[in-house]
Design a protein around this motif. Structure first.
Motif, PDB file in Angstrom:
ATOM      1  N   ALA A  36      37.586  42.729  29.394  1.00  0.00           N
ATOM      2  CA  ALA A  36      38.067  42.876  30.633  1.00  0.00           C
ATOM      3  C   ALA A  36      37.283  43.481  31.608  1.00  0.00           C
ATOM      4  CB  ALA A  36      39.536  43.479  30.613  1.00  0.00           C
ATOM      5  N   GLN A  37      36.285  44.210  31.305  1.00  0.00           N
ATOM      6  CA  GLN A  37      35.757  44.912  32.242  1.00  0.00           C
ATOM      7  C   GLN A  37      33.986  44.714  31.756  1.00  0.00           C
ATOM      8  OE1 GLN A  37      38.217  46.886  30.943  1.00  0.00           O
ATOM      9  NE2 GLN A  37      39.439  46.368  32.391  1.00  0.00           N
ATOM     10  N   ASP A  38      33.652  43.470  31.403  1.00  0.00           N
ATOM     11  CA  ASP A  38      32.369  43.289  31.087  1.00  0.00           C
ATOM     12  C   ASP A  38      31.451  42.909  32.274  1.00  0.00           C
ATOM     13  OD1 ASP A  38      30.209  42.281  29.868  1.00  0.00           O
ATOM     14  OD2 ASP A  38      30.912  40.889  28.410  1.00  0.00           O
ATOM     15  N   TYR A  39      30.606  43.808  32.723  1.00  0.00           N
ATOM     16  CA  TYR A  39      29.965  43.584  34.106  1.00  0.00           C
ATOM     17  C   TYR A  39      28.839  42.231  33.617  1.00  0.00           C
ATOM     18  CZ  TYR A  39      26.755  44.416  37.669  1.00  0.00           C
ATOM     19  OH  TYR A  39      26.083  44.193  39.197  1.00  0.00           O
ATOM     20  N   SER A  40      28.431  42.286  32.397  1.00  0.00           N
ATOM     21  CA  SER A  40      27.078  41.698  32.239  1.00  0.00           C
ATOM     22  C   SER A  40      27.449  40.034  32.233  1.00  0.00           C
ATOM     23  CB  SER A  40      26.741  41.574  30.870  1.00  0.00           C
ATOM     24  OG  SER A  40      27.467  41.559  29.689  1.00  0.00           O
ATOM     25  N   THR A  41      28.794  39.612  32.070  1.00  0.00           N
ATOM     26  CA  THR A  41      29.385  38.249  32.270  1.00  0.00           C
ATOM     27  C   THR A  41      30.398  38.025  33.232  1.00  0.00           C
ATOM     28  OG1 THR A  41      30.990  38.758  30.706  1.00  0.00           O
ATOM     29  CG2 THR A  41      29.061  38.152  29.684  1.00  0.00           C
ATOM     30  N   GLY A  42      31.109  39.101  33.672  1.00  0.00           N
ATOM     31  CA  GLY A  42      32.155  38.912  34.453  1.00  0.00           C
ATOM     32  C   GLY A  42      33.433  38.132  33.587  1.00  0.00           C
ATOM     33  N   LEU A  43      34.711  38.181  34.016  1.00  0.00           N
ATOM     34  CA  LEU A  43      35.614  37.781  33.296  1.00  0.00           C
ATOM     35  C   LEU A  43      36.130  36.266  33.652  1.00  0.00           C
ATOM     36  CD1 LEU A  43      37.858  38.248  31.329  1.00  0.00           C
ATOM     37  CD2 LEU A  43      39.350  39.344  33.222  1.00  0.00           C
ATOM     38  N   ALA A  44      36.057  35.945  34.767  1.00  0.00           N
ATOM     39  CA  ALA A  44      36.718  34.668  35.214  1.00  0.00           C
ATOM     40  C   ALA A  44      35.640  33.498  34.625  1.00  0.00           C
ATOM     41  CB  ALA A  44      36.577  34.490  36.752  1.00  0.00           C
ATOM     42  N   PRO A  45      34.259  33.650  34.536  1.00  0.00           N
ATOM     43  CA  PRO A  45      33.524  32.613  33.879  1.00  0.00           C
ATOM     44  C   PRO A  45      33.682  32.468  32.528  1.00  0.00           C
ATOM     45  CG  PRO A  45      32.154  33.957  35.505  1.00  0.00           C
ATOM     46  CD  PRO A  45      33.403  34.704  35.266  1.00  0.00           C
ATOM     47  N   VAL A  46      34.034  33.528  31.942  1.00  0.00           N
ATOM     48  CA  VAL A  46      34.202  33.572  30.297  1.00  0.00           C
ATOM     49  C   VAL A  46      35.527  32.838  30.007  1.00  0.00           C
ATOM     50  CG1 VAL A  46      34.569  34.959  28.250  1.00  0.00           C
ATOM     51  CG2 VAL A  46      33.026  35.593  30.061  1.00  0.00           C
ATOM     52  N   LEU A  47      36.506  33.054  30.836  1.00  0.00           N
ATOM     53  CA  LEU A  47      37.908  32.308  30.579  1.00  0.00           C
ATOM     54  C   LEU A  47      37.636  30.896  30.974  1.00  0.00           C
ATOM     55  CD1 LEU A  47      40.238  35.102  32.042  1.00  0.00           C
ATOM     56  CD2 LEU A  47      39.601  34.569  29.774  1.00  0.00           C
ATOM     57  N   ALA A  48      36.960  30.393  31.985  1.00  0.00           N
ATOM     58  CA  ALA A  48      36.602  29.324  32.280  1.00  0.00           C
ATOM     59  C   ALA A  48      36.005  28.480  31.200  1.00  0.00           C
ATOM     60  CB  ALA A  48      35.903  28.945  33.531  1.00  0.00           C
ATOM     61  N   ALA A  49      35.075  29.221  30.549  1.00  0.00           N
ATOM     62  CA  ALA A  49      34.393  28.467  29.502  1.00  0.00           C
ATOM     63  C   ALA A  49      35.108  28.184  28.258  1.00  0.00           C
ATOM     64  CB  ALA A  49      33.327  29.224  28.757  1.00  0.00           C
ATOM     65  N   ALA A  50      36.332  28.791  27.903  1.00  0.00           N
ATOM     66  CA  ALA A  50      37.102  28.389  26.840  1.00  0.00           C
ATOM     67  C   ALA A  50      37.820  27.016  27.329  1.00  0.00           C
ATOM     68  CB  ALA A  50      38.128  29.270  26.787  1.00  0.00           C
ATOM     69  N   ARG A  51      37.986  26.826  28.491  1.00  0.00           N
ATOM     70  CA  ARG A  51      38.579  25.485  28.843  1.00  0.00           C
ATOM     71  C   ARG A  51      37.746  24.164  28.949  1.00  0.00           C
ATOM     72  NH1 ARG A  51      40.540  29.342  32.820  1.00  0.00           N
ATOM     73  NH2 ARG A  51      39.293  28.412  34.549  1.00  0.00           N
TER      74      ARG A  51
END
Length: 268
Positions: A219-234
């Motif tokens: 939830a606090q991953d500065y190196s990836t952000g959160l929103a792009p990671v959640l979008a990748a799952a989709r």
């Protein structure tokens, strides 16, 4: 240390530990020595951890993640598996996804841990917003400032890694400092790993795989952000995402119990 012979006759090394279902584990970095993974917090299964080209016991030259998908397929054949169940962290998820795109029938499942994903989706990074509460911490502020620098040689690269490390964890205590120093990374290996432009329809290719996919985000991953990671799952037909709170880029180190609750049911 076991080895397997790739299609070009190169001998590639791998580590293995544990019993049960075989899980092929891909380190990130890119090209970071897989020692930083440890045993992934005690993840159950027979863990097979390859040393990628130019990393650890596997000699160079290093190759791009797109090319190393062939190595992963050769490892599958060497292990006598119909399909691979892959656990990948960070930049290792690029290799996992490259293999899934090129060999969709060879993948049974993928557990993707904190995958950098802005190259796959149009979702902008929200890193600054999700870590705004840390502004004013000297180590964090210095790390964020250093992220914009591009090191020119190995010595600069090692210093850059040390400076940016505090921003890749949700907090910066002795535990995180110690872990950040495990696993050497070579700049030339990094450059070769990312030295490729995947096909423009790479995201669409991923959508065709029938593999089960679980994405674990910090939830606090500065190196990836959160929103792009959640979008990748989709992107995946059978993809899902789980978020671990109070966590940065290394969930098995920062929140080991929450990580195991997210990972264990999937890999079993």
């Amino acid at each position: 240390m076991p080895i397997f012979v790739a299609g070009d006759q190169a001998a590639l090394h791998y580590d293995e530990s544990g019993d049960g279902r075989t899980l092929v584990v891909l380190a990130g970095g890119a090209g970071r020595h897989p020692s930083y993974l440890g045993d992934l917090g005690g993840l159950p299964g027979h863990l097979v951890i390859p040393h990628l080209r130019g990393v650890g016991e596997t000699p160079g030259p290093a190759l791009s993640y797109w090319q190393q998908a062939n190595d992963l397929e050769d490892l599958r054949k060497h292990l006598g598996l119909r399909q691979l169940d892959v656990v990948a962290h960070s930049a290792g998820t690029r290799l996992a996804m490259a293999h899934a795109a090129q060999y969709p029938l060879s993948v049974g499942s993928m557990l993707l841990i904190t995958p950098p994903s802005t190259h796959l989706t149009d979702t902008p990074s929200d890193a600054a917003e999700i870590t705004a509460h840390r502004r004013g911490e000297p180590a964090y502020d210095a790390a964020v400032a250093a992220f914009g620098h591009r090191p020119a040689n190995q010595l600069e690269f090692e210093a850059w890694q040390a400076r940016t490390a505090p921003a890749t964890y949700a907090v910066w205590t002795e535990r995180e400092r110690t872990h950040s120093q495990v696993g050497q990374t070579d700049l030339e290996t990094v450059q070769a790993y990312f030295g490729v432009d995947p096909p423009p329809d790479f995201p669409q290719q991923l959508g065709k795989t029938q593999a089960r996919v679980r994405v674990i985000a910090g939830a606090q991953d500065y190196s990836t952000g959160l929103a792009p990671v959640l979008a990748a799952a989709r992107l995946f037909a059978h993809g899902e995402a789980l978020v671990i709170e109070d966590c940065g880029h290394y969930p098995w180190i920062e929140q080991p119990l929450a990580f195991r609750r997210a990972a264990d049911p999937f890999v079993r």
